[in-house]
Design a protein around this motif. Structure first.
Motif, PDB file in Angstrom:
ATOM      1  N   ASN A  39       0.819  -1.208   0.000  1.00  0.00           N
ATOM      2  CA  ASN A  39       0.000   0.000   0.000  1.00  0.00           C
ATOM      3  C   ASN A  39       0.854   1.259   0.000  1.00  0.00           C
ATOM      4  N   ALA A  72      -1.380   6.116  -6.988  1.00  0.00           N
ATOM      5  CA  ALA A  72      -2.408   7.137  -6.750  1.00  0.00           C
ATOM      6  C   ALA A  72      -1.939   8.497  -7.242  1.00  0.00           C
ATOM      7  N   SER A  81      -7.711   8.210  -5.435  1.00  0.00           N
ATOM      8  CA  SER A  81      -8.009   7.372  -4.266  1.00  0.00           C
ATOM      9  C   SER A  81      -8.453   5.977  -4.689  1.00  0.00           C
ATOM     10  N   MET A 117      -5.411   4.103  -5.795  1.00  0.00           N
ATOM     11  CA  MET A 117      -4.598   3.665  -4.664  1.00  0.00           C
ATOM     12  C   MET A 117      -5.143   2.392  -4.047  1.00  0.00           C
ATOM     13  N   ALA A 126      -6.318   3.954   1.616  1.00  0.00           N
ATOM     14  CA  ALA A 126      -6.688   4.985   0.644  1.00  0.00           C
ATOM     15  C   ALA A 126      -7.480   6.107   1.308  1.00  0.00           C
TER      16      ALA A 126
END
Length: 292
Positions: A190, A198, A221, A224, A263
């Protein structure tokens, strides 16, 4: 007549073999041999490829450290050159570093031995980069190429925030959680794939801004959450092929929840003020501890 008698004189088992042969010859019914699933073969080959690094000796881990460090350093040098030559926009170049370095390093984890020795030696590679960020960010060491490839505006003091948090996250993921923990996968994926993609996609297509943060876009977003989730699932299968973790539907669902949470945290204005390289992995670790 003689051939008919011979046919009926064959024992039942032989008759079955004869009929099977007859069908194969006249009707083209071919009985294919059973083969192992392709996934099992891939798993066996991956284990064989990593066998030379699977021991607990210092020598094998030293080799793994050298190879992993060489790969990470080579990537950094490539992006330093593209930044120096202006191949990409500076912000895009920075995000390409952001996406690739951490994910490539995590691909090298199976080369290390199991246990704390392998984890600590692997953590030394990004750990050295922490020292480098501190020296550059404090102005003790001058390296314009590195500063340009990792900063937003070319200010060396920026390395004390985002790049330092980035290196710290990967170091802690290696030393504390390691390759047997889905939390390490969630935090790194992430941070690298999610947050990196993102920004890349959001800058290009993010015309529609979020109502609570005009600096973030809806498409950014969504990108992401999707990128972080897909990367996490990909690394789940990758580490599962070595037997480090057990893939499951619940783990996939957990990765989805973590990526959505990361996110949302990244899109919050407070995350912009603090630095999303800090807030995103923290969110991934905290939520991952509950759902993974």
């Amino acid at each position: 007549m003689a051939s008919t008698i011979a046919y009926f004189s064959i024992p039942p088992r032989s008759t079955s073999n004869f009929c099977c042969s007859f069908k194969t010859h006249f009707f083209g019914f071919v009985q294919l041999p059973k083969v192992k699933p392709r996934r099992r073969r891939i798993r066996r080959e991956l284990k064989r490829a990593a066998a030379m690094f699977s021991g607990t000796t210092v020598v094998s881990d030293a080799i793994a450290t050298g190879l992993s460090g060489g790969i990470a350093l080579s990537l950094l040098k490539i992006w330093e050159q593209t930044a120096k030559r202006g191949v990409f926009d500076q912000k895009l170049n920075r995000k390409l570093v952001h996406v690739t370095v951490g994910l490539a390093f995590m691909l090298c984890w199976p080369m290390f031995s199991s246990g704390r020795q392998g984890a600590i030696l692997a953590a030394l590679i990004p750990g050295i980069n922490i020292i480098k960020m501190l020296l550059l960010g404090l102005g003790i060491w001058k390296d314009d190429a590195t500063v340009k490839s990792m900063s937003r505006f070319g200010d060396y003091r920026e390395l004390l925030k985002g790049p330092l948090y980035y290196a710290s996250t990967i170091t802690l993921a290696s030393a504390i959680y390691w390759r047997t923990s889905p939390i390490a996968i969630a935090a790194v994926c992430n941070l690298c794939a999610g947050d990196g993609m993102a920004d890349i996609v959001g800058r290009r297509f993010g015309s529609q801004k979020l109502p609570y943060n005009q600096n973030k876009s809806v498409v950014g977003s969504i990108t992401m959450a999707c990128a972080g989730f897909l990367a996490s699932v990909g690394y789940m299968f990758y580490f599962s092929s070595f037997g480090y973790i057990q893939e499951s539907t619940n783990m996939v669902l957990g990765f989805l929840i973590v990526s959505i949470a990361a996110a949302l945290v990244e899109s919050h204005p407070l995350s912009t003020e603090l630095d999303d390289n800090l807030t995103v992995p923290l969110a991934a670790v905290l939520v991952g501890s509950l759902v993974l």
